[in-house]
Design a protein around this motif. Structure first.
Motif, PDB file in Angstrom:
ATOM      1  N   UNK A  65       0.811  -1.221   0.000  1.00 16.22           N
ATOM      2  CA  UNK A  65       0.000   0.000   0.000  1.00 16.22           C
ATOM      3  C   UNK A  65       0.847   1.275   0.000  1.00 16.22           C
ATOM      4  N   UNK A  66       1.857   1.337   0.879  1.00 17.05           N
ATOM      5  CA  UNK A  66       2.592   2.597   1.048  1.00 17.05           C
ATOM      6  C   UNK A  66       4.086   2.485   0.753  1.00 17.05           C
ATOM      7  N   UNK A  67       4.560   1.330   0.316  1.00 18.16           N
ATOM      8  CA  UNK A  67       5.976   1.092  -0.014  1.00 18.16           C
ATOM      9  C   UNK A  67       6.914   1.165   1.180  1.00 18.16           C
ATOM     10  N   UNK A  68       6.395   1.116   2.393  1.00 15.47           N
ATOM     11  CA  UNK A  68       7.234   1.046   3.584  1.00 15.47           C
ATOM     12  C   UNK A  68       7.973  -0.293   3.570  1.00 15.47           C
ATOM     13  N   UNK A  69       9.154  -0.357   4.193  1.00 19.45           N
ATOM     14  CA  UNK A  69       9.939  -1.589   4.144  1.00 19.45           C
ATOM     15  C   UNK A  69      10.033  -2.325   5.482  1.00 19.45           C
ATOM     16  N   UNK A  70       9.196  -1.965   6.467  1.00 23.39           N
ATOM     17  CA  UNK A  70       9.164  -2.658   7.764  1.00 23.39           C
ATOM     18  C   UNK A  70       7.733  -3.056   8.090  1.00 23.39           C
ATOM     19  N   UNK A  71       7.595  -4.229   8.738  1.00 18.50           N
ATOM     20  CA  UNK A  71       6.262  -4.716   9.107  1.00 18.50           C
ATOM     21  C   UNK A  71       6.353  -5.584  10.351  1.00 18.50           C
ATOM     22  N   UNK A  72       5.289  -5.577  11.142  1.00 25.36           N
ATOM     23  CA  UNK A  72       5.126  -6.544  12.218  1.00 25.36           C
ATOM     24  C   UNK A  72       4.655  -7.836  11.568  1.00 25.36           C
ATOM     25  N   UNK A  82      -2.250 -30.314   8.778  1.00 24.44           N
ATOM     26  CA  UNK A  82      -1.121 -30.892   8.053  1.00 24.44           C
ATOM     27  C   UNK A  82      -0.503 -29.919   7.040  1.00 24.44           C
ATOM     28  N   UNK A  83      -0.997 -28.689   6.983  1.00 20.97           N
ATOM     29  CA  UNK A  83      -0.429 -27.662   6.114  1.00 20.97           C
ATOM     30  C   UNK A  83       0.252 -26.595   6.968  1.00 20.97           C
ATOM     31  N   UNK A  84       1.188 -25.865   6.370  1.00 18.06           N
ATOM     32  CA  UNK A  84       1.948 -24.876   7.126  1.00 18.06           C
ATOM     33  C   UNK A  84       1.090 -23.667   7.508  1.00 18.06           C
ATOM     34  N   UNK A  85       1.595 -22.909   8.477  1.00 17.70           N
ATOM     35  CA  UNK A  85       0.895 -21.720   8.942  1.00 17.70           C
ATOM     36  C   UNK A  85       0.914 -20.635   7.870  1.00 17.70           C
ATOM     37  N   UNK A  86       0.018 -19.674   8.022  1.00 17.49           N
ATOM     38  CA  UNK A  86       0.001 -18.501   7.157  1.00 17.49           C
ATOM     39  C   UNK A  86       0.697 -17.370   7.884  1.00 17.49           C
ATOM     40  N   UNK A  87       1.579 -16.662   7.182  1.00 17.28           N
ATOM     41  CA  UNK A  87       2.279 -15.512   7.753  1.00 17.28           C
ATOM     42  C   UNK A  87       1.460 -14.253   7.475  1.00 17.28           C
ATOM     43  N   UNK A  88       1.198 -13.492   8.521  1.00 21.71           N
ATOM     44  CA  UNK A  88       0.486 -12.228   8.396  1.00 21.71           C
ATOM     45  C   UNK A  88       1.458 -11.095   8.695  1.00 21.71           C
ATOM     46  N   UNK A  89       1.343 -10.013   7.932  1.00 25.14           N
ATOM     47  CA  UNK A  89       2.176  -8.838   8.115  1.00 25.14           C
ATOM     48  C   UNK A  89       1.284  -7.627   8.351  1.00 25.14           C
ATOM     49  N   UNK A  90       1.762  -6.694   9.190  1.00 30.06           N
ATOM     50  CA  UNK A  90       1.075  -5.432   9.446  1.00 30.06           C
ATOM     51  C   UNK A  90       2.107  -4.336   9.276  1.00 30.06           C
ATOM     52  N   UNK A  91       1.873  -3.437   8.335  1.00 35.03           N
ATOM     53  CA  UNK A  91       2.822  -2.361   8.042  1.00 35.03           C
ATOM     54  C   UNK A  91       3.032  -1.492   9.289  1.00 35.03           C
ATOM     55  N   UNK A  92       4.286  -1.175   9.574  1.00 34.72           N
ATOM     56  CA  UNK A  92       4.600  -0.330  10.733  1.00 34.72           C
ATOM     57  C   UNK A  92       4.220   1.126  10.499  1.00 34.72           C
ATOM     58  N   UNK A  93       3.985   1.507   9.244  1.00 29.68           N
ATOM     59  CA  UNK A  93       3.649   2.896   8.927  1.00 29.68           C
ATOM     60  C   UNK A  93       2.140   3.099   8.773  1.00 29.68           C
ATOM     61  N   UNK A  94       1.523   2.418   7.803  1.00 26.01           N
ATOM     62  CA  UNK A  94       0.092   2.652   7.512  1.00 26.01           C
ATOM     63  C   UNK A  94      -0.828   1.602   8.130  1.00 26.01           C
ATOM     64  N   UNK A  95      -0.268   0.560   8.776  1.00 29.43           N
ATOM     65  CA  UNK A  95      -0.999  -0.531   9.421  1.00 29.43           C
ATOM     66  C   UNK A  95      -1.834  -1.361   8.447  1.00 29.43           C
TER      67      UNK A  95
END
Length: 103
Positions: A65-72, A82-95
């Motif tokens: 969304x905002x081209x920020x390069x850091x995320x939680x 039996x399948x792997x977890x899903x990774x979720x990211x939350x932008x540190x700038x625009x959330x």
């Protein structure tokens, strides 16, 4: 633990009543000695981001969304066990929140 007669959702206790959070169906709790309610039974598993004071770990990730390069980030099991977890990211700038699957 009690389940709603109307919709099947798990009910919570309030003032001597079983209350459904989904459809607002209520019924008397009955004999209080037969039930044990703990704080864990009433707790929610919602993960909220709160900006800079988040307790989630941070990583290098490009926000679409905002081209920020850091995320939680956090992992959550969204498919079968039996399948792997899903990774979720939350932008540190625009959330903005997005997910990353292994597929």
């Amino acid at each position: 633990m009690e389940f709603c007669d109307e919709c099947g959702s798990m009910m919570k206790t309030e003032d001597g009543l079983w209350v459904c959070g989904s459809c607002d169906f209520t019924k008397p709790k009955g004999d209080a000695a037969a039930y044990t309610v703990t704080d864990d039974q009433e707790a929610s598993e919602i993960i909220e981001s709160s900006g800079q004071d988040s307790s989630l770990p941070e990583t290098d990730a490009h926000c679409p969304e905002c081209d920020n390069d850091r995320a939680y980030w956090y992992l959550q099991q969204t498919r079968s066990a039996d399948e792997s977890e899903t990774r979720f990211f939350i932008c540190t700038d625009c959330e903005h929140k997005w997910r990353e699957d292994d597929h």
